[in-house]
Scaffold this motif. Structure first.
Motif, mmCIF file in Angstrom:
data_model
loop_
_atom_site.group_PDB
_atom_site.id
_atom_site.type_symbol
_atom_site.label_atom_id
_atom_site.label_comp_id
_atom_site.label_asym_id
_atom_site.label_seq_id
_atom_site.Cartn_x
_atom_site.Cartn_y
_atom_site.Cartn_z
ATOM 1 N N CYS A 1 0.810 -1.222 0.000
ATOM 2 C CA CYS A 1 0.000 0.000 0.000
ATOM 3 C C CYS A 1 0.844 1.274 0.000
ATOM 4 N N ARG A 2 2.163 1.157 0.057
ATOM 5 C CA ARG A 2 3.028 2.343 0.143
ATOM 6 C C ARG A 2 2.761 3.370 -0.966
ATOM 7 N N PRO A 3 2.538 2.973 -2.227
ATOM 8 C CA PRO A 3 2.318 3.982 -3.273
ATOM 9 C C PRO A 3 1.091 4.863 -3.043
ATOM 10 N N PHE A 4 0.214 4.459 -2.123
ATOM 11 C CA PHE A 4 -1.033 5.193 -1.919
ATOM 12 C C PHE A 4 -1.011 6.038 -0.641
ATOM 13 N N ILE A 5 0.171 6.206 -0.056
ATOM 14 C CA ILE A 5 0.278 6.954 1.194
ATOM 15 C C ILE A 5 -0.300 8.354 1.054
ATOM 16 N N SER A 6 0.058 9.050 0.012
ATOM 17 C CA SER A 6 -0.405 10.431 -0.160
ATOM 18 C C SER A 6 -1.926 10.501 -0.237
ATOM 19 N N ASP A 7 -2.525 9.601 -0.998
ATOM 20 C CA ASP A 7 -3.986 9.578 -1.125
ATOM 21 C C ASP A 7 -4.645 9.242 0.214
ATOM 22 N N LEU A 8 -4.048 8.310 0.948
ATOM 23 C CA LEU A 8 -4.613 7.915 2.243
ATOM 24 C C LEU A 8 -4.498 9.046 3.268
ATOM 25 N N VAL A 9 -3.396 9.773 3.241
ATOM 26 C CA VAL A 9 -3.249 10.923 4.143
ATOM 27 C C VAL A 9 -4.306 11.980 3.829
ATOM 28 N N ASP A 10 -4.562 12.199 2.566
ATOM 29 C CA ASP A 10 -5.604 13.165 2.174
ATOM 30 C C ASP A 10 -6.966 12.734 2.725
ATOM 31 N N VAL A 11 -7.233 11.428 2.696
ATOM 32 C CA VAL A 11 -8.488 10.901 3.243
ATOM 33 C C VAL A 11 -8.554 11.141 4.752
ATOM 34 N N VAL A 12 -7.457 10.862 5.436
ATOM 35 C CA VAL A 12 -7.404 11.074 6.886
ATOM 36 C C VAL A 12 -7.710 12.526 7.223
ATOM 37 N N ILE A 13 -7.056 13.435 6.533
ATOM 38 C CA ILE A 13 -7.242 14.866 6.810
ATOM 39 C C ILE A 13 -8.667 15.303 6.501
ATOM 40 N N LYS A 14 -9.215 14.804 5.417
ATOM 41 C CA LYS A 14 -10.553 15.221 4.992
ATOM 42 C C LYS A 14 -11.637 14.793 5.972
ATOM 43 N N TYR A 15 -11.491 13.589 6.545
ATOM 44 C CA TYR A 15 -12.579 13.023 7.353
ATOM 45 C C TYR A 15 -12.298 13.023 8.855
ATOM 46 N N PHE A 16 -11.151 13.565 9.272
ATOM 47 C CA PHE A 16 -10.789 13.490 10.680
ATOM 48 C C PHE A 16 -11.794 14.187 11.590
ATOM 49 N N PHE A 17 -12.439 15.239 11.092
ATOM 50 C CA PHE A 17 -13.377 15.972 11.931
ATOM 51 C C PHE A 17 -14.767 15.354 11.951
ATOM 52 N N GLU A 18 -14.997 14.349 11.119
ATOM 53 C CA GLU A 18 -16.288 13.674 11.114
ATOM 54 C C GLU A 18 -16.349 12.716 12.296
ATOM 55 N N ARG A 19 -17.165 13.043 13.276
ATOM 56 C CA ARG A 19 -17.171 12.288 14.528
ATOM 57 C C ARG A 19 -17.387 10.799 14.320
ATOM 58 N N GLU A 20 -18.288 10.441 13.416
ATOM 59 C CA GLU A 20 -18.622 9.027 13.246
ATOM 60 C C GLU A 20 -17.468 8.219 12.649
ATOM 61 N N PHE A 21 -16.486 8.915 12.048
ATOM 62 C CA PHE A 21 -15.375 8.211 11.410
ATOM 63 C C PHE A 21 -14.064 8.315 12.195
ATOM 64 N N GLN A 22 -14.050 9.050 13.296
ATOM 65 C CA GLN A 22 -12.776 9.329 13.962
ATOM 66 C C GLN A 22 -12.066 8.067 14.436
ATOM 67 N N LYS A 23 -12.812 7.115 14.952
ATOM 68 C CA LYS A 23 -12.177 5.889 15.457
ATOM 69 C C LYS A 23 -11.490 5.120 14.335
ATOM 70 N N ILE A 24 -12.192 4.891 13.244
ATOM 71 C CA ILE A 24 -11.612 4.118 12.149
ATOM 72 C C ILE A 24 -10.515 4.908 11.449
ATOM 73 N N ILE A 25 -10.647 6.236 11.381
ATOM 74 C CA ILE A 25 -9.603 7.079 10.795
ATOM 75 C C ILE A 25 -8.321 6.957 11.609
ATOM 76 N N CYS A 26 -8.454 6.973 12.942
ATOM 77 C CA CYS A 26 -7.277 6.811 13.808
ATOM 78 C C CYS A 26 -6.650 5.436 13.617
#
Length: 298
Positions: free
Chosen positions: A46-71
């Motif tokens: 999954c290393r080639p997708f690190i940048s895309d995954l970080v963007d997902v983390v940043i985008k959804y981190f404030f969504e309360r229902e997703f915080q646990k799975i994002i972490c």
């Protein structure tokens, strides 16, 4: 894993990341869970997708229902790709601190879980977080102050309930002529962090003590830890171990604050033997002799 496995992941993971924009609620949660599973299972593919995954983390981190799975996703990425992830710390650290400082009303259990999960991420980042200690430590100190007051409030609230019950039972026993034994209602020394709500913060502190940059943050950390051990007796052994780590890593600096540690330990009644056993191997013999003259036996 063979080439076919690699090809499948290269097709599936980007598709899932893109699909997050097309769905809501439970379906998004399911996609996040699948992404987390893929990272945990296929790891370095999954290393080639690190940048895309970080963007997902940043985008959804404030969504309360997703915080646990994002972490969970972020923790696994930090565990697997720490060197690569360091490049994204300038984006991740501010957003993590912003989530910690979010003033949105959460229930207490959600707040505690969120703090614990974010500091689990910080634990993974700790060996490479020197440049950000000036941002992270002040927020950590604020959280410890807040948590300390929450624990104290919970204890006082529970004590008041017990007192009210005892009062009612005492009145009832007088009226009926029956015997009355009050429920236990300990003094403030009974306060303890039963939920372990700050365990991850203490582990994080233990980790960053090893960093040269920590020396600049020592006054803030020592101050809050002294207050914490004064209010929450169950934390004292753990905090004394942290102080010992400070002594071993920054002896000259820590000795500047050591008289304050001594005074606080005396004030809260830490037994003399317990106190000196914690520091005798780290202190010069002359320093121990001097402290014996200034530390009243308990």
């Amino acid at each position: 894993l063979n080439d076919t496995d690699n090809t499948v992941i290269y097709l599936i993971l980007p598709t899932m990341i893109d699909a997050l924009n097309d769905f809501e609620g439970n379906t998004q949660t399911m996609i996040f869970e699948r992404i987390s599973f893929i990272i945990k299972t296929f790891k370095y593919i999954c290393r080639p997708f690190i940048s895309d995954l970080v963007d997902v983390v940043i985008k959804y981190f404030f969504e309360r229902e997703f915080q646990k799975i994002i972490c969970e996703i972020l923790m696994k990425m930090l565990e697997l790709f720490l060197d690569d992830m360091e490049n994204y710390f300038p984006k991740l650290v501010p957003i993590m601190l912003e989530v910690l400082n979010d003033k949105t009303t959460y229930d207490k259990a959600t707040t505690i879980t969120m703090r614990k999960n974010i500091f689990k991420c910080f634990i993974f980042m700790s060996s490479k977080i020197s440049n950000y200690l000036g941002l992270v430590v002040p927020e950590m100190v604020n959280i410890l102050y807040s948590s300390m007051n929450e624990i104290k409030y919970d204890y006082v609230y529970a004590s008041n309930i017990v007192n009210n019950i005892n009062t009612k039972n005492a009145i009832s026993s007088i009226a009926t002529g029956s015997s009355f034994t009050p429920s236990n209602n300990t003094s403030m020394t009974g306060i303890n962090d039963e939920k372990g709500r700050d365990e991850e913060i203490f582990v994080f502190i233990e980790n960053i003590i090893k960093l040269p940059a920590f020396s600049q943050q020592m006054p803030k950390v020592i101050s809050i830890l002294l207050k914490y051990m004064e209010v929450i007796p169950s934390s004292r052994e753990k905090i004394m171990k942290i102080f010992l780590l400070m002594m071993n890593n920054f002896k000259n600096i820590f000795l500047t604050f050591f008289p304050l540690v001594v005074r606080t330990s005396k004030a809260i009644g830490i037994p003399q033997l317990q106190f000196f056993n914690a520091f005798k191997k780290a202190l010069e013999r002359d320093a121990i002799i001097e402290l014996i003259h200034n530390y009243d036996p308990k």
